[in-house]
Design a protein around this motif. Structure first.
Motif, short mmCIF file in Angstrom:
data_model
loop_
_atom_site.label_atom_id
_atom_site.label_comp_id
_atom_site.label_asym_id
_atom_site.label_seq_id
_atom_site.Cartn_x
_atom_site.Cartn_y
_atom_site.Cartn_z
N UNK A 201 0.80 -1.25 -0.09
CA UNK A 201 0.02 0.00 0.19
C UNK A 201 0.84 1.26 0.00
N UNK A 202 2.15 1.12 0.53
CA UNK A 202 3.05 2.28 0.39
C UNK A 202 3.72 2.03 -0.89
N UNK A 203 3.68 2.95 -1.89
CA UNK A 203 4.31 2.96 -3.18
C UNK A 203 4.57 4.24 -3.81
N UNK A 204 5.79 4.67 -3.90
CA UNK A 204 6.20 5.95 -4.40
C UNK A 204 5.81 7.03 -3.65
N UNK A 205 5.94 6.92 -2.58
CA UNK A 205 5.50 7.94 -1.35
C UNK A 205 4.27 8.21 -1.27
N UNK A 206 3.30 7.42 -1.42
CA UNK A 206 1.72 7.48 -1.40
C UNK A 206 1.41 6.32 -0.55
N UNK A 207 0.40 6.67 0.35
CA UNK A 207 -0.35 5.45 0.89
C UNK A 207 -1.62 5.04 0.50
N UNK A 208 -1.70 4.16 -0.03
CA UNK A 208 -3.08 3.63 -0.91
C UNK A 208 -4.08 2.76 -0.06
N UNK A 209 -4.60 3.59 1.16
CA UNK A 209 -5.37 2.99 2.06
C UNK A 209 -6.31 4.06 2.45
N UNK A 210 -7.47 3.74 2.77
CA UNK A 210 -8.78 4.62 2.95
C UNK A 210 -8.48 5.18 4.47
N UNK A 211 -8.65 6.49 4.37
CA UNK A 211 -8.90 7.20 5.87
C UNK A 211 -9.97 7.46 6.15
#
Length: 318
Positions: A201-211
């Protein structure tokens, strides 16, 4: 690994290592007593803390105890600097925070970083004390990173290598007081985590999870923290390093998580009010009042809470 700071009547608290499922913890006694010590000597201390973390997860740590978020300060209770975004173009466009003529179509050219107070943060379960409801009490729910040393002129790729820990954050904003005085306090989630804890979910400086943001028990936001992020954390940090080096123990936030698709809700009230004003000519959603509660959490792909939850109440001064 996951790290937290327990209250011990001092300004900087006591460092504890927390298990992956947030069920148990262990004092880092003998390795380091504070998170800043670890950041200052990361290559030497982080492997030792990781060994303790593995023992804790395996159930073999001899002096483990149940983890209690109520005892947590902010993971880094005070920092050398606290700088935040916004990194989401949809948030900037909705709030009209820069003139449309200055924006490339749908985007803005560089991050708009601002310095915040870093002399004392609050814990995830501490009350948010505000002088008056008339201040226009708002929240800005976001992600943040804690850095190691990053040199002046670092590229975004080099800057990403300088990220040591990820955190969940809630920046309290007093909209009636303006940008300079209207950000009195910031709260952080119970634990800070190394980026590898987020998996792919941590990829290229972004966290691809829902807040997920819940206000007074009602879900108001479920925004993917990675999907709408215009500038990733490497770019934010590189922008900060354009004119100066950044020291270990600096915190960089990405501003309120936002998404072009409004059906995902919102991470700050001002953005909701801006949309209402554009649609009907006036805002309908009020700002926060004394007694209001806020809950913020991100769950990993395994369904477990990644940082633990921020759960707070807005209160007047004692």
């Amino acid at each position: 690994m996951k790290l937290a700071t327990y209250k011990d009547a001092s300004r900087d608290g006591q460092l504890v290592v927390v298990s992956r499922d947030l069920s148990t913890a262990h004092y880092a006694t003998g390795i380091a007593s504070r998170v800043q010590q670890v950041l200052d000597d990361w290559r030497f201390m982080a492997p030792q803390l990781h060994d303790l973390y593995e023992l804790l997860n395996s159930g073999k740590a001899r002096h483990a105890f149940p983890f209690d978020p109520l005892r947590c300060m902010a993971p880094l209770p005070r920092a050398y600097q606290w700088v935040s975004g916004p990194a989401y173009a949809s948030h900037v466009e909705r709030l009209g925070s820069i003139p449309a003529a200055a924006l490339p179509p749908g985007l803005y050219a560089e991050p708009l970083l601002r310095q915040g107070g870093s002399d004392g943060f609050i814990g995830a379960r501490d009350d948010v004390v505000v002088a008056s409801e008339a201040c226009g009490i708002d929240f800005e729910v976001q992600l943040a990173v804690i850095t190691g040393d990053v040199p002046m002129g670092a590229s975004p790729e080099r800057a990403l290598d300088g990220i040591r820990l990820l955190m969940l954050a809630s920046d309290v904003c007093l909209r009636s007081l303006g940008a300079l005085q209207g950000r009195p306090v910031t709260a952080f989630g119970p634990v800070a985590v190394t980026p590898d804890e987020a998996g792919d979910a941590w990829r290229q400086g972004r966290l691809g999870l829902s807040l997920q943001t819940t206000w007074n028990g009602r879900k108001v936001g479920l925004c993917d923290a990675g999907a709408g992020m215009t500038f990733h954390f490497g770019q934010l940090l590189a922008h900060l390093c354009k004119t100066r080096p950044v020291s270990a123990g600096s915190i960089v936030g990405a501003g309120p998580v936002s998404h072009p698709d409004w059906s995902h809700g919102y991470s700050c009230i001002a953005e909701k009010r801006a949309v209402e004003t554009a649609d009907t000519g006036k805002p309908k959603t009020r700002f926060m009042q004394f007694g209001d509660t806020l809950r913020i959490e991100i769950k990993g792909k395994n369904g477990q809470s990644l940082f633990g939850a921020i759960e707070q109440e807005i209160t007047p001064p004692a």
